[in-house]
Design an enzyme around this catalytic site. Structure first.
Site, short mmCIF file in Angstrom:
data_model
loop_
_atom_site.label_atom_id
_atom_site.label_comp_id
_atom_site.label_asym_id
_atom_site.label_seq_id
_atom_site.Cartn_x
_atom_site.Cartn_y
_atom_site.Cartn_z
N LYS A 101 0.82 -1.22 0.00
CA LYS A 101 0.00 0.00 0.00
C LYS A 101 0.85 1.26 0.00
CE LYS A 101 -2.22 -0.94 3.84
NZ LYS A 101 -1.63 -2.25 4.14
N ASN A 124 -3.43 6.45 5.61
CA ASN A 124 -2.55 5.66 6.46
C ASN A 124 -1.09 6.07 6.29
OD1 ASN A 124 -2.84 3.57 8.40
ND2 ASN A 124 -1.83 2.14 7.03
N HIS A 176 -3.78 -9.17 10.53
CA HIS A 176 -4.77 -8.51 11.40
C HIS A 176 -5.96 -9.42 11.75
CE1 HIS A 176 -2.56 -4.84 10.99
NE2 HIS A 176 -2.75 -4.80 9.68
#
Length: 417
Positions: A101, A124, A176
């Site tokens: 990302k 982010n 996650h």
């Protein structure tokens, strides 16, 4: 009567949301979970509750209290990303995925900038989107600015109007899982929400994924092709030749093609920007080379898939440092690389879980919670031709502030040794 905005979490996102809320005329307060706090009473007066991505739904009393109020229709409960989007009047691009990302976001912004677009990294990475929205409201940012937003699953959890003009989903791997009661399936479903309000033709899927829409950017050997006719660049002469970075570049160019004409993407300036781009620190970063041994910092490898990408990109045998904070991830993808791993040095919270996932043919050392001991052990086992590789496959917060501190500590200690 003035409305009240309660922000959950006081980090960068929380402070950005507070600034934006104040500019919109809300009274504001920032609150984090703490022992003895009556969460239901704390959220009782809020008209709008904005959550930072660091709040954990399964264990946060404040999050759960906010959900109860919102479920009764007594307030609205949204993410900071959603709050920023609602107050951003123009287009934006968004990028999510388990890995890649940050590089893809930085690369997309760099390419757009080279094409004359006022691109801004956000989300982010860089500034929270609410910060950009506040800058715009205060006249500190041009209305022509185009945010390129790195989006985590955490930020997508409380979004109901987030609608990028174009968006990319790079990949989906184990990560996650500790955050989601539904495990990997729920994590993947949250990631895919990035496309909920994106036109089908503007949905970009990473090259490792099946794409329900035709790709404009494809790879043939080292050639990056557009529409299977135009060769954009030979990747062998760039810093993006590794498999994972080729995929990152393909996604970045796909996004650029959604907002730029083809002739601009094929321009010398655009091609030069690809040649000039260097991935950020802590991403397969060569620290030094001595006595035939290379020392590589890939602290950004915070899940098994990113460690696999590093093993594929780095030639020869490695002495691998693994460990850190567990996110209920599956470490079995490391096993097929047994013939490449001369020695594995394990440290941190989930070292025993990693050890159980590695084949017995890989010799290991358990260095407990002692990071410098782990580095020294790795260096002691390296032979000429090896790479000592920090690619931990885990988050860093059991022992460090973040992956950057972990990478800096590795680099400093290697140089000291």
């Amino acid at each position: 009567m003035q409305q009240h905005c309660l922000i959950l979490g006081g980090g960068l996102s929380g402070k950005a949301a507070e600034r934006l809320a104040a500019s919109l005329g809300f009274s504001t307060a920032i609150l984090s979970d703490s022992p003895g706090l009556d969460a239901d009473a704390a959220v009782a007066e809020a008209d709008l509750i904005v959550t930072s991505p660091g709040m954990k739904p399964l264990v946060s009393p404040l999050w759960q209290a906010a959900m109860r109020r919102a479920g009764k229709g007594q307030c609205e409960f949204i993410s900071e990303l959603e709050f920023g989007f609602r107050n951003w009047p123009g287009k934006l691009l968004a990028i999510t995925g388990t890995n890649g990302k940050t590089t893809t976001t930085e690369l997309t912004a760099a390419l757009l900038t080279a094409a004359g677009v006022e691109a801004r990294t956000a989300g982010n990475i860089g500034l929270p989107l609410s910060e950009l929205a506040a800058d715009l409201r205060e006249g500190k940012l041009s209305p022509d600015a185009l945010p390129v937003v790195e989006v985590s699953s955490f930020q997508l959890e409380r979004c109901d109007t987030f609608a990028p003009f174009a968006a990319a989903l790079l990949n989906l791997e184990s990560d996650h899982v500790d955050r989601y009661a539904g495990g990997f399936a729920e994590y993947a479903a949250v990631k895919q929400r990035i496309f909920d309000r994106v036109a089908p033709e503007n949905r970009v899927y990473g090259l490792s994924m099946d794409s329900p829409v035709p790709r404009r950017v494809t790879l043939y050997g080292d050639a990056l092709m557009i529409d299977e006719e135009e060769v954009l660049i030979d990747l062998g002469n760039t810093a993006l030749s590794a498999v994972h970075n080729r995929e990152n570049l393909a996604a970045a160019v796909e996004l650029c093609l959604r907002v730029l004409p083809l002739e601009t993407v094929l321009s010398p300036e655009f091609r030069l920007a690809i040649h000039m781009f260097q991935p950020g620190r802590h991403r397969q970063e060569l620290v030094c080379e001595k006595n035939g041994v290379r020392y590589v910092n890939d602290s950004k490898a915070t899940n098994p898939a990113s460690t696999v990408a590093a093993l594929r990109a780095i030639p020869g045998t490695v002495v691998l440092l693994l460990g850190g904070l567990d996110k209920e991830m599956d470490f079995s993808p490391l096993a097929p690389f047994a013939d490449r791993i001369r020695f594995a040095v394990l440290y941190g919270e989930c070292r025993a879980k990693i050890a159980a996932a590695l084949p017995e043919s890989i010799p290991t050392a358990d260095c407990g919670m002692e990071f410098e001991r782990a580095i020294r052990t790795a260096c002691d086992h390296a032979q000429p031709g090896d790479t000592v590789l920090l690619a931990p496959a885990c988050a860093s917060m059991d022992m460090f502030r973040d992956y950057k501190e972990r990478g800096d500590r590795f680099a400093a200690f290697v140089k000291q040794l």
